[in-house]
Design a protein around this motif. Structure first.
Motif, mmCIF file in Angstrom:
data_model
loop_
_atom_site.group_PDB
_atom_site.id
_atom_site.type_symbol
_atom_site.label_atom_id
_atom_site.label_comp_id
_atom_site.label_asym_id
_atom_site.label_seq_id
_atom_site.Cartn_x
_atom_site.Cartn_y
_atom_site.Cartn_z
ATOM 1 N N LEU A 43 -146.217 29.155 18.426
ATOM 2 C CA LEU A 43 -147.590 29.177 18.974
ATOM 3 C C LEU A 43 -147.551 29.132 20.506
ATOM 4 O O LEU A 43 -148.334 29.808 21.181
ATOM 5 C CB LEU A 43 -148.399 27.987 18.440
ATOM 6 C CG LEU A 43 -148.794 28.089 16.971
ATOM 7 C CD1 LEU A 43 -149.399 26.777 16.485
ATOM 8 C CD2 LEU A 43 -149.773 29.232 16.724
ATOM 9 N N LEU A 46 -146.697 32.415 21.916
ATOM 10 C CA LEU A 46 -147.839 33.340 21.800
ATOM 11 C C LEU A 46 -148.885 33.145 22.923
ATOM 12 O O LEU A 46 -149.677 34.021 23.202
ATOM 13 C CB LEU A 46 -148.539 33.142 20.444
ATOM 14 C CG LEU A 46 -147.865 33.868 19.289
ATOM 15 C CD1 LEU A 46 -148.292 33.281 17.965
ATOM 16 C CD2 LEU A 46 -148.170 35.347 19.333
ATOM 17 N N THR A 68 -148.725 28.037 10.340
ATOM 18 C CA THR A 68 -148.563 28.688 11.644
ATOM 19 C C THR A 68 -149.379 29.981 11.672
ATOM 20 O O THR A 68 -150.114 30.275 12.637
ATOM 21 C CB THR A 68 -147.070 28.984 11.904
ATOM 22 O OG1 THR A 68 -146.349 27.772 11.727
ATOM 23 C CG2 THR A 68 -146.873 29.504 13.338
ATOM 24 N N ILE A 72 -152.354 31.217 14.095
ATOM 25 C CA ILE A 72 -152.239 32.458 14.880
ATOM 26 C C ILE A 72 -153.493 33.327 14.675
ATOM 27 O O ILE A 72 -154.049 33.895 15.620
ATOM 28 C CB ILE A 72 -150.961 33.231 14.468
ATOM 29 C CG1 ILE A 72 -149.713 32.474 14.985
ATOM 30 C CG2 ILE A 72 -150.979 34.662 15.036
ATOM 31 C CD1 ILE A 72 -148.390 33.008 14.473
ATOM 32 N N ARG A 75 -156.687 32.402 16.591
ATOM 33 C CA ARG A 75 -156.794 32.653 18.035
ATOM 34 C C ARG A 75 -157.142 34.120 18.285
ATOM 35 O O ARG A 75 -156.511 35.015 17.749
ATOM 36 C CB ARG A 75 -155.468 32.348 18.732
ATOM 37 C CG ARG A 75 -155.210 30.864 18.811
ATOM 38 C CD ARG A 75 -154.080 30.645 19.784
ATOM 39 N NE ARG A 75 -153.613 29.290 19.681
ATOM 40 C CZ ARG A 75 -152.386 28.914 20.043
ATOM 41 N NH1 ARG A 75 -151.546 29.811 20.503
ATOM 42 N NH2 ARG A 75 -152.017 27.668 19.944
ATOM 43 N N SER A 78 -154.308 36.403 19.538
ATOM 44 C CA SER A 78 -153.148 36.718 18.693
ATOM 45 C C SER A 78 -153.536 37.148 17.284
ATOM 46 O O SER A 78 -152.659 37.505 16.483
ATOM 47 C CB SER A 78 -152.225 35.483 18.624
ATOM 48 O OG SER A 78 -152.996 34.360 18.212
ATOM 49 N N LYS A 79 -154.856 37.168 17.037
ATOM 50 C CA LYS A 79 -155.199 37.338 15.617
ATOM 51 C C LYS A 79 -154.812 38.702 15.046
ATOM 52 O O LYS A 79 -154.566 38.848 13.862
ATOM 53 C CB LYS A 79 -156.690 37.084 15.407
ATOM 54 C CG LYS A 79 -157.620 38.137 15.868
ATOM 55 C CD LYS A 79 -159.031 37.719 15.496
ATOM 56 C CE LYS A 79 -160.003 38.782 15.939
ATOM 57 N NZ LYS A 79 -161.342 38.263 15.948
#
Ligand code: ADP
Length: 798
Positions: A43, A46, A68, A72, A75, A78-79
Motif C-alpha cells: 500500500l 502504491l 490488501t 487498493i 483508493r 489505485s482502484k
C-alpha cells in the motif's frame, strides 16, 4: 518499443524465495519490478508510484492478499490497477470467488507456468501503456482546445476593446505598452509603428508628463492600481483631459503578469469642475468688494490662465464704452492689446458692440482668417489682431434684468484651448454674477449717498420737507420739527394741509423752482401753533414731489426790527435834545432879539441840560458796546448802601418834576456791599430815572435799602404805568422797549435796564421787577454784603 517508458510492476509476497522466483520470471519483460513483503508495504509503494499491474500473494501474515486488494480498490488512485492473485493453497472455489470479488483480474496457482505468467503480465503492461497513451493524447487534445479557446476569447476581448469609446491599452509587467485599442489610434492619430511601447508619452501634455511618469514608477514598484489625470493630445493638436487607470493582472502565483489600462475622457467634467471652482472663487471676490472696478480686475486676473489666455471687461458708463479690466497670460501682450484697443476702439461690427446691443453672447470656437478680416477695419488692424494669435474666443453680456451693463470677453491663444457651448454657458453665468455685483455696488453707492444725504438732513439747521405729488408729507427733518413744533411722528404720511393749518396760503407765498439751485427764498410770516414765526423758504419741484427748505428767521427778524426801532428811537432821542440846544443857541444868537439876563441864563441852562442828556445817551451806548466786547473795567470795593442811596436821590432830586415826590427809606446799620461804587450808582440812578420817567402823572417814588440775610436789597418803587407780566423778562434785553402806545410815547434807548442787569450780574447780584400794568412797578437789586462776597470771591474785572 525501447523508446517507450518503463512501467512499474508491484510484486507482493511475504516470502523472499517467492519474490526472487517472480522477479526471475518477469525480468525478461524489461520493466521496473518493485517488491513488497507485506500488504502494508504494498500500500505504501502504491502511494508513491503508478503501477501497470500488481501480483499479490493471498496468504500473508497481517493484511492478507484479499484485505490488501480491498484497500487498493478503495483508493481512487489505485482502484483501476489490475491485480493478479497468486496462491499455493487456496484452490477452492470459495477462495477464487473471494479473489475475483476483491477486484482480481486473474487468479494463478503456484507453481505457475512462467510463460503463462509473463504473457498475462505482458497483456496488462500493454494495456497500461495504451491507456497512458490514450490519456496523453486526450490531454494534448484538451490543451489544443484550450489554446484555441484562449485565442478566440482574446480576439473577442480585443474586438470589445476596439469597440469601446474609451482608450484601452495593455502593458507588460515593466509597464511597456504591448497593445493600444483602436480608439487610441483614432484619438492620437498615431500609427501602430509610431506608437511603440512609449507612444503614450508623446501624447501626454508636456506640463503633465513629469508627474505622470513619476506616478507610473511608483505603481510599477508597488503593484497598486495606477490612477492619474492628464491631458492627451488629440490628432488635431488640441488637448483633452483624461482619467488614466491601470490595474495589474496577476498570475496564479500572485506575481504581476501584465497591466490593463484605460483612459476616460473627463475633459468636460474637468472643465465644469474648473469652471465651478473658478465661479466659486470669483463669486467670493464679487460678493465681498463694493468697488466693482477693483473686483472686475480681480476677476480677469483670476480668469487668466484658469479659463482663458486673455480676458477683458468693457462697461457702458454714461453712454460711453470703456475697457475697465484687461489681463493676459503674457504681460507684454497687455501693452500690445491696450494699444490696439486705443488705436481701434470697438466699432459697430465688433463683437462687444453687438453683444451690448443684442444682449446675446457670441462664441467663436475657432477664429478663422475670414473672421479676422471681417472684424478688422484695415490692413494694419488685421495684422495687429492676427499678432495676438487669437485661437478661440467668446463674449458674453454683463446683464441685469433690464439692461446690459457691459461685456466679458475671454480668448485663447497660447494654450490652444478651444471654447465650446459648455464654456459659453459657464461664461454667461460669470457675466450674470459680475453684472449683479456691479449693480449691487452701484446700488450701494446710491444708498450710501442717500444715507449721507439723510445724515446731512438730520443735522442741518434748515427745515427740509418733502411733500409728494398727492400732498402727503414724506420727509420731515429734525430742524423742520424744531422750527414748526410739529413732531415727525405726527406729520409723516399725513396730508400737509391737515398738519400745517393755512398751508394753502403759505404754499402760495413760497417760490418753487423747477431746477435745484435756481430757486430763491422768500421771507414770510406764518402763524404756527399760536406762535408768529418769520420763515424764509423756497421749494424745488422733483419727480416725487416738492422739497421745501426753510429757516426760522423770527429771532433775526425781531433783532432786525429792534435795530431799526433803536435807530429810530436813538435818532429821536438824540434829535430832541439837539433840537432844544439848537433852538436855544439860535435864540441867543438872534441879533434882533434883546434877551434879558434871566432868559439868557435859562437858555444856557437848557443847552447845558440837553448836552448832559445827549452825553448820557452816548454814554449808555458806549457802555453797552463795551459790555458786549468785555471792555468795561471794574473797581470793586466795599460800598456803603446808605451813602449810595443818598447820593443818587440827591442828584435825581434836581430834575424831578413837581408832581413826583422822592421818598427814601434806608435801614440803619446796613452792612457794606461789594460793587464798583460808580457803576452801582449808575444802576440805582437809572432805576430812579425810569421810575420818575414812567410816572407821567406823577406820584411817589420810593427808594429803599434793606438787609436781607447775607445781602442788601435796593428797591425803587413807583406808582406809574407799570409793566405787563409778559414783558417783565424782556425789558432787560438790549434795546428792548415797551410798545410806545403803552408808555405814552415816553422816549428812551432801551439800554438802561440792559446795562443795569449786566453790571449787577458782574457784582454777583440779581435784578428783577414786580409790577402790574397801570399800578406801578418795583425794581429790586440784591447784592451780596462785603463779608458774604469775600467768602465767594469773584474776579474784579471782566
Ligand atoms: P429806556 O431808555 O427805554 O427807558 P430801559 O432799559 O431803562 O430803557 O427800560 C426799558 C423799558 O422798560 C422801557 O422802555 C419801559 O418801557 C420799561 N420800563 C422801565 N422802567 C419802567 C418803570 N419804572 N415803569 C414802567 N415801565 C418801565
Amino acid at each position: 518499443m525501447s523508446e517507450e517508458p518503463v512501467v512499474n510492476l508491484l510484486l507482493v509476497d511475504d516470502r523472499e524465495e517467492n519474490l526472487v522466483a517472480l522477479r526471475a520470471i518477469l525480468e525478461p519483460l524489461g520493466e521496473n519490478l518493485i517488491s513488497a513483503r507485506s500488504g502494508e508495504e504494498a500500500l505504501r509503494a502504491l502511494l508513491h508510484e503508478d503501477f501497470a499491474c500488481i501480483l499479490l500473494d493471498v496468504q500473508m501474515p497481517g493484511l492478507d492478499g484479499f484485505d490488501t486488494a480491498d484497500l487498493i480498490k478503495q483508493r481512487e488512485r489505485s482502484k483501476s490497477i489490475p491485480i493478479i492473485f497468486l496462491t499455493a493453497i487456496s484452490k477452492e472455489e470459495q477462495h477464487v470467488f473471494r479473489g475475483y470479488s476483491a477486484g482480481a483480474v486473474d487468479y494463478l496457482f503456484k507453481p505457475f507456468d512462467p510463460q503463462v505468467l509473463r504473457s498475462k503480465v505482458a497483456v496488462f503492461i500493454d494495456l497500461h501503456r495504451k491507456t497512458a497513451e490514450l490519456r496523453r493524447q486526450g490531454e494534448l487534445l484538451r490543451e489544443r482546445d484550450v489554446t484555441e479557446e484562449r485565442r478566440v476569447s482574446e480576439d473577442r476581448y480585443r474586438q470589445l476593446a476596439d469597440a469601446m469609446p474609451q482608450i484601452v491599452w495593455a502593458a507588460d509587467r515593466e509597464g511597456c505598452a504591448t497593445y493600444y485599442n483602436r480608439r487610441w489610434y483614432e484619438y492620437t492619430g498615431q500609427s501602430v509603428e509610431s506608437a511603440g511601447e512609449a507612444g503614450w508619452k508623446l501624447a501626454v501634455h508636456p506640463d503633465d508628463l513629469p508627474a505622470a511618469v513619476a506616478r507610473r514608477a511608483e505603481t510599477l514598484a508597488s503593484g497598486d492600481v495606477y490612477e492619474f489625470e492628464y491631458r492627451f493630445r488629440a490628432s488635431d493638436g488640441t488637448y483633452r483631459w483624461h482619467l488614466a487607470r491601470a490595474v495589474p493582472i496577476r498570475g496564479a502565483g500572485g506575481a504581476i503578469d501584465f497591466w490593463i489600462g484605460t483612459a476616460t475622457d473627463i475633459h468636460d467634467h474637468k472643465r465644469t469642475q474648473q469652471a465651478q471652482r473658478f465661479l466659486l472663487e470669483t463669486g467670493e471676490l464679487l460678493g465681498t468688494s463694493l468697488d466693482y472696478l477693483d473686483t472686475l480686475e480681480a476677476v480677469t486676473r483670476a480668469a487668466v490662465p484658469a479659463i482663458a489666455d486673455w480676458a477683458a471687461v468693457h462697461i457702458v458708463d454714461e453712454g460711453q464704452l470703456r475697457q475697465v479690466a484687461l489681463a493676459h497670460v503674457d504681460a507684454q501682450k497687455i501693452v500690445f492689446a491696450e494699444e490696439l484697443q486705443q488705436r481701434y476702439p470697438p466699432n459697430e461690427q465688433s463683437a462687444i458692440t453687438q453683444v451690448i446691443r443684442t444682449g446675446r453672447s457670441q462664441l467663436a470656437s475657432e477664429v478663422t482668417d475670414a473672421m479676422l478680416r471681417q472684424g478688422t477695419v484695415d490692413e494694419l488692424h488685421y495684422e495687429l489682431t492676427r499678432e495676438l494669435g487669437l485661437e478661440s474666443f467668446l463674449c458674453v453680456p454683463l446683464s441685469v434684468p433690464d439692461r446690459v451693463l457691459g461685456t466679458i470677453m475671454l480668448g485663447t491663444a497660447e494654450s490652444g484651448r478651444r471654447y465650446d457651448e459648455t464654456d459659453l454657458l459657464f461664461a454667461e453665468e460669470l457675466g450674470r454674477r459680475a453684472a449683479t455685483a456691479i449693480e449691487n455696488a452701484r446700488l450701494y453707492q446710491v444708498a450710501d449717498e442717500r444715507a449721507q444725504a439723510s445724515r446731512v438732513l438730520e443735522s442741518v439747521a434748515d427745515g427740509v420737507v418733502l411733500v409728494d405729488n398727492e400732498g402727503i408729507v414724506r420727509l420731515w427733518n429734525p430742524a423742520a420739527a424744531r422750527i414748526t413744533g410739529f413732531r415727525l411722528e405726527d406729520v409723516i404720511g399725513r396730508p400737509i394741509v391737515e398738519v400745517v393749518p393755512g398751508w394753502e396760503q403759505l404754499a402760495l407765498r413760497i417760490p418753487v423752482a423747477d431746477d435745484p439751485g435756481t430757486g430763491r427764498a422768500e421771507t414770510t410770516p406764518v402763524e404756527l401753533g399760536g406762535r408768529e414765526l418769520w420763515i424764509s423758504g423756497s421749494g424745488v419741484e422733483l419727480d416725487e414731489g416738492v422739497v421745501y427748505a426753510f429757516r426760522d428767521l423770527t429771532e433775526e427778524r425781531a433783532l432786525e426790527q429792534m435795530r431799526s426801532d433803536f435807530v429810530a428811537t436813538v435818532s429821536h432821542e438824540l434829535r430832541t435834545p439837539l433840537a432844544a440846544i439848537y433852538g436855544a443857541a439860535l435864540t441867543i444868537l438872534r441879533p434882533d432879539l434883546e434877551l434879558d439876563e434871566e432868559l439868557h441864563d435859562h437858555l444856557l441852562q437848557v443847552i447845558a441840560d440837553e448836552s448832559d442828556r445827549l452825553a448820557s445817551i452816548v454814554e449808555d451806548l458806549l457802555v453797552a458796546s463795551h459790555l458786549d466786547s468785555g471792555k468795561v473795567r471794574f473797581a470793586i470795593t466795599d460800598c456803603d448802601p446808605a451813602d449810595l442811596v443818598t447820593g443818587v436821590v440827591g442828584a435825581a432830586g434836581i430834575h424831578v418834576p413837581d408832581n413826583v415826590q422822592l421818598v427814601v427809606h434806608v435801614e440803619p446799620d446796613l452792612p457794606r456791599v461789594r460793587a464798583d461804587a460808580n457803576q452801582l450808582r449808575q444802576v440805582i440812578g437809572n432805576l430812579v430815572d425810569n421810575a420818575v420817567k414812567y410816572s407821567p402823572d406823577g406820584g411817589e417814588v420810593r427808594v429803599a435799602a434793606t438787609a436781607n440775610g447775607g445781602s442788601v436789597r435796593f428797591s425803587v418803587s413807583d406808582s406809574g404805568l407799570g409793566i405787563p407780566a409778559s414783558e417783565q423778562r424782556r425789558i432787560f434785553e438790549k434795546f428792548y422797549r415797551l410798545d410806545p402806545n403803552m408808555t405814552r410815547g415816553i422816549g428812551g434807548t432801551g439800554l438802561g435796564l440792559y446795562i443795569s442787569s449786566e453790571l449787577v450780574r458782574r457784582f454777583d447780584g440779581r435784578i428783577w421787577v414786580d409790577s402790574r400794568e397801570g399800578e406801578g412797578s418795583t425794581f429790586h437789586v440784591e447784592l451780596p454784603t462785603a463779608s458774604q462776597s469775600q467768602r465767594k470771591r469773584t474776579p474784579v474785572a471782566s
